[in-house]
Design an enzyme around this catalytic site. Structure first.
Site, PDB file in Angstrom:
ATOM      1  N   ASP A 124      14.124   0.721  11.816  1.00 27.59           N
ATOM      2  CA  ASP A 124      13.542  -0.418  12.512  1.00 27.59           C
ATOM      3  C   ASP A 124      12.647   0.133  13.611  1.00 27.59           C
ATOM      4  O   ASP A 124      13.123   0.760  14.563  1.00 27.59           O
ATOM      5  CB  ASP A 124      14.652  -1.286  13.096  1.00 27.59           C
ATOM      6  CG  ASP A 124      14.126  -2.513  13.835  1.00 27.59           C
ATOM      7  OD1 ASP A 124      12.898  -2.640  13.986  1.00 27.59           O
ATOM      8  OD2 ASP A 124      14.964  -3.324  14.271  1.00 27.59           O
ATOM      9  N   LEU A 125      11.343  -0.063  13.503  1.00 30.03           N
ATOM     10  CA  LEU A 125      10.408   0.515  14.467  1.00 30.03           C
ATOM     11  C   LEU A 125      10.654   0.015  15.890  1.00 30.03           C
ATOM     12  O   LEU A 125      10.273   0.687  16.853  1.00 30.03           O
ATOM     13  CB  LEU A 125       8.970   0.208  14.049  1.00 30.03           C
ATOM     14  CG  LEU A 125       8.483   0.882  12.770  1.00 30.03           C
ATOM     15  CD1 LEU A 125       7.122   0.329  12.366  1.00 30.03           C
ATOM     16  CD2 LEU A 125       8.428   2.390  12.938  1.00 30.03           C
ATOM     17  N   ASN A 139      -9.639  -3.255   9.570  1.00 30.11           N
ATOM     18  CA  ASN A 139     -10.953  -3.836   9.848  1.00 30.11           C
ATOM     19  C   ASN A 139     -10.834  -5.111  10.672  1.00 30.11           C
ATOM     20  O   ASN A 139     -11.823  -5.567  11.256  1.00 30.11           O
ATOM     21  CB  ASN A 139     -11.700  -4.101   8.542  1.00 30.11           C
ATOM     22  CG  ASN A 139     -11.033  -5.146   7.670  1.00 30.11           C
ATOM     23  OD1 ASN A 139     -11.318  -6.340   7.761  1.00 30.11           O
ATOM     24  ND2 ASN A 139     -10.125  -4.719   6.797  1.00 30.11           N
ATOM     25  N   HIS A 140      -9.630  -5.683  10.747  1.00 32.48           N
ATOM     26  CA  HIS A 140      -9.449  -6.923  11.509  1.00 32.48           C
ATOM     27  C   HIS A 140      -9.449  -6.687  13.013  1.00 32.48           C
ATOM     28  O   HIS A 140      -9.374  -7.655  13.781  1.00 32.48           O
ATOM     29  CB  HIS A 140      -8.193  -7.644  11.041  1.00 32.48           C
ATOM     30  CG  HIS A 140      -8.313  -8.128   9.626  1.00 32.48           C
ATOM     31  ND1 HIS A 140      -9.090  -9.198   9.264  1.00 32.48           N
ATOM     32  CD2 HIS A 140      -7.791  -7.626   8.474  1.00 32.48           C
ATOM     33  CE1 HIS A 140      -9.032  -9.362   7.956  1.00 32.48           C
ATOM     34  NE2 HIS A 140      -8.252  -8.419   7.454  1.00 32.48           N
ATOM     35  N   LEU A 185       0.824  -1.195   0.000  1.00 36.89           N
ATOM     36  CA  LEU A 185       0.000   0.000   0.000  1.00 36.89           C
ATOM     37  C   LEU A 185       0.864   1.253   0.000  1.00 36.89           C
ATOM     38  O   LEU A 185       0.532   2.253  -0.647  1.00 36.89           O
ATOM     39  CB  LEU A 185      -0.940  -0.003   1.212  1.00 36.89           C
ATOM     40  CG  LEU A 185      -2.080   1.005   1.220  1.00 36.89           C
ATOM     41  CD1 LEU A 185      -2.871   0.967  -0.085  1.00 36.89           C
ATOM     42  CD2 LEU A 185      -2.999   0.756   2.403  1.00 36.89           C
ATOM     43  N   TYR A 235      -2.532 -10.004  14.431  1.00 39.36           N
ATOM     44  CA  TYR A 235      -2.449  -8.742  13.705  1.00 39.36           C
ATOM     45  C   TYR A 235      -3.544  -7.791  14.169  1.00 39.36           C
ATOM     46  O   TYR A 235      -3.294  -6.626  14.487  1.00 39.36           O
ATOM     47  CB  TYR A 235      -2.563  -9.016  12.202  1.00 39.36           C
ATOM     48  CG  TYR A 235      -2.724  -7.781  11.353  1.00 39.36           C
ATOM     49  CD1 TYR A 235      -1.705  -6.833  11.265  1.00 39.36           C
ATOM     50  CD2 TYR A 235      -3.887  -7.564  10.628  1.00 39.36           C
ATOM     51  CE1 TYR A 235      -1.844  -5.699  10.471  1.00 39.36           C
ATOM     52  CE2 TYR A 235      -4.036  -6.452   9.825  1.00 39.36           C
ATOM     53  CZ  TYR A 235      -3.021  -5.517   9.759  1.00 39.36           C
ATOM     54  OH  TYR A 235      -3.164  -4.403   8.981  1.00 39.36           O
ATOM     55  N   ASP A 291      11.012   3.153   6.016  1.00 37.38           N
ATOM     56  CA  ASP A 291      10.729   1.721   6.035  1.00 37.38           C
ATOM     57  C   ASP A 291      12.004   1.002   6.433  1.00 37.38           C
ATOM     58  O   ASP A 291      13.096   1.562   6.335  1.00 37.38           O
ATOM     59  CB  ASP A 291      10.250   1.228   4.664  1.00 37.38           C
ATOM     60  CG  ASP A 291       9.337   0.017   4.777  1.00 37.38           C
ATOM     61  OD1 ASP A 291       9.799  -1.033   5.264  1.00 37.38           O
ATOM     62  OD2 ASP A 291       8.165   0.114   4.377  1.00 37.38           O
ATOM     63  N   VAL A 308       4.080  -4.843  10.540  1.00 36.40           N
ATOM     64  CA  VAL A 308       3.583  -6.061   9.903  1.00 36.40           C
ATOM     65  C   VAL A 308       2.143  -5.821   9.475  1.00 36.40           C
ATOM     66  O   VAL A 308       1.320  -5.366  10.267  1.00 36.40           O
ATOM     67  CB  VAL A 308       3.679  -7.257  10.866  1.00 36.40           C
ATOM     68  CG1 VAL A 308       3.063  -8.506  10.239  1.00 36.40           C
ATOM     69  CG2 VAL A 308       5.131  -7.507  11.255  1.00 36.40           C
ATOM     70  N   SER A 309       1.817  -6.157   8.218  1.00 37.09           N
ATOM     71  CA  SER A 309       0.514  -5.782   7.668  1.00 37.09           C
ATOM     72  C   SER A 309      -0.406  -6.964   7.401  1.00 37.09           C
ATOM     73  O   SER A 309      -1.414  -6.824   6.701  1.00 37.09           O
ATOM     74  CB  SER A 309       0.709  -4.993   6.364  1.00 37.09           C
ATOM     75  OG  SER A 309       1.386  -5.786   5.402  1.00 37.09           O
TER      76      SER A 309
END
Length: 269
Positions: free
Chosen positions: A53-54, A114-115, A17, A138, A36, A76-77
């Site tokens: 690195d987050l 939405n998850h 995305l 997730y 990123d 992580v998506s």
């Protein structure tokens, strides 16, 4: 044209995305800082690139310095083992908001999902005031992100718009995707509204286009004045019309989370 920000940060810019959104972000700011962990390629006009690195607090602090607002799509998506989700989506989110707080950044747009509500049934209509019901690690991590951003609003006055993004791919190919589809142009408009609306507090909104069929009621985010112009109706001719009643036993048709119900939980061996 005067742009609303001098510099914004866009995390997750190398993701699926992120790559699609990247060409559309110049309208938001004079400079777009792309971040990123993966390679971003060369910076274009009006761009800066940062590898980050987050899970590393110092790297996150440096990534956030000098920006006016953040579009946080990093992490992580999809459904994955817990460890990488914990590092990127949970520890990474805590690192990001601590940097936002310390650096005085006032607005974050958080790519939720939405998850977070995936265990509601497809016969339910969900709004942002209802309890979260995530469908995997997730989704749990995004619930954490929504709660953390709410804490930073309540405690420190940092405004966040959490976008529970639907199915944001080029086209819908099944019934669930027809209901949850979000066109890219509509997502860009929703990001714009989330950035420039004068007062958002802590807002949770559902990222969908003007589709037929509704699982999500977005009345709690009407102040954003988001008006979708795209619709999944354009894909209706591609959706099978015949009904296979044996498929009705499929859990992915019972709950809004869809195929994510088959994906988790996962553990590393």
């Amino acid at each position: 044209m005067t742009k609303p920000f001098r510099r914004i940060l866009f995390t997750g810019a190398a993701g699926n995305l992120g790559r699609r959104l990247r060409p559309h972000l110049q309208q938001f700011a004079d400079v777009v800082r792309l971040a990123d962990l993966a390679d971003l390629g060369p910076a274009g006009p009006g761009e800066e690139t940062v590898r980050c690195d987050l899970a590393d607090r110092d790297q996150v602090m440096a990534m956030c310095e000098g920006v006016d607002a953040i579009l946080h799509f990093g992490g992580v998506s999809t459904e994955e083992a817990f460890e990488p989700i914990m590092q990127a989506n949970i520890l990474g989110m805590a690192n990001l908001y601590e940097a936002v707080h310390k650096l005085g950044i006032r607005r974050v747009v958080f790519a939720s999902t939405n998850h977070t509500m995936g265990m509601y049934k497809t016969t339910d209509q969900v709004d942002a005031s209802m309890p979260t019901r995530p469908d995997g690690y997730y989704g749990v991590s995004k619930v954490f992100g929504e709660s953390l951003s709410r804490y930073y609003w309540d405690r420190f006055g940092i405004e966040t718009v959490c976008i529970r993004i639907g199915y944001c791919w080029e086209e819908a190919t099944n019934y669930r995707q027809m209901v949850t589809w979000l066109g890219l142009d509509d997502l860009v408009q929703l990001l714009w509204r989330s950035l420039v609306t004068p007062r958002v507090g802590h807002t949770i909104t559902f990222g969908i286009s003007d589709n037929d069929g509704r699982w999500w009621d977005d009345r709690h985010a009407r102040h954003l004045a988001y008006r979708p112009v795209q619709s999944s109706r354009q894909f209706a001719h591609k959706i099978p019309q015949a009904v296979n009643w044996e498929d009705m036993q499929d859990i992915t048709l019972t709950f809004q989370g869809g195929v994510f119900l088959h994906n988790g939980p996962k553990y590393k061996d």
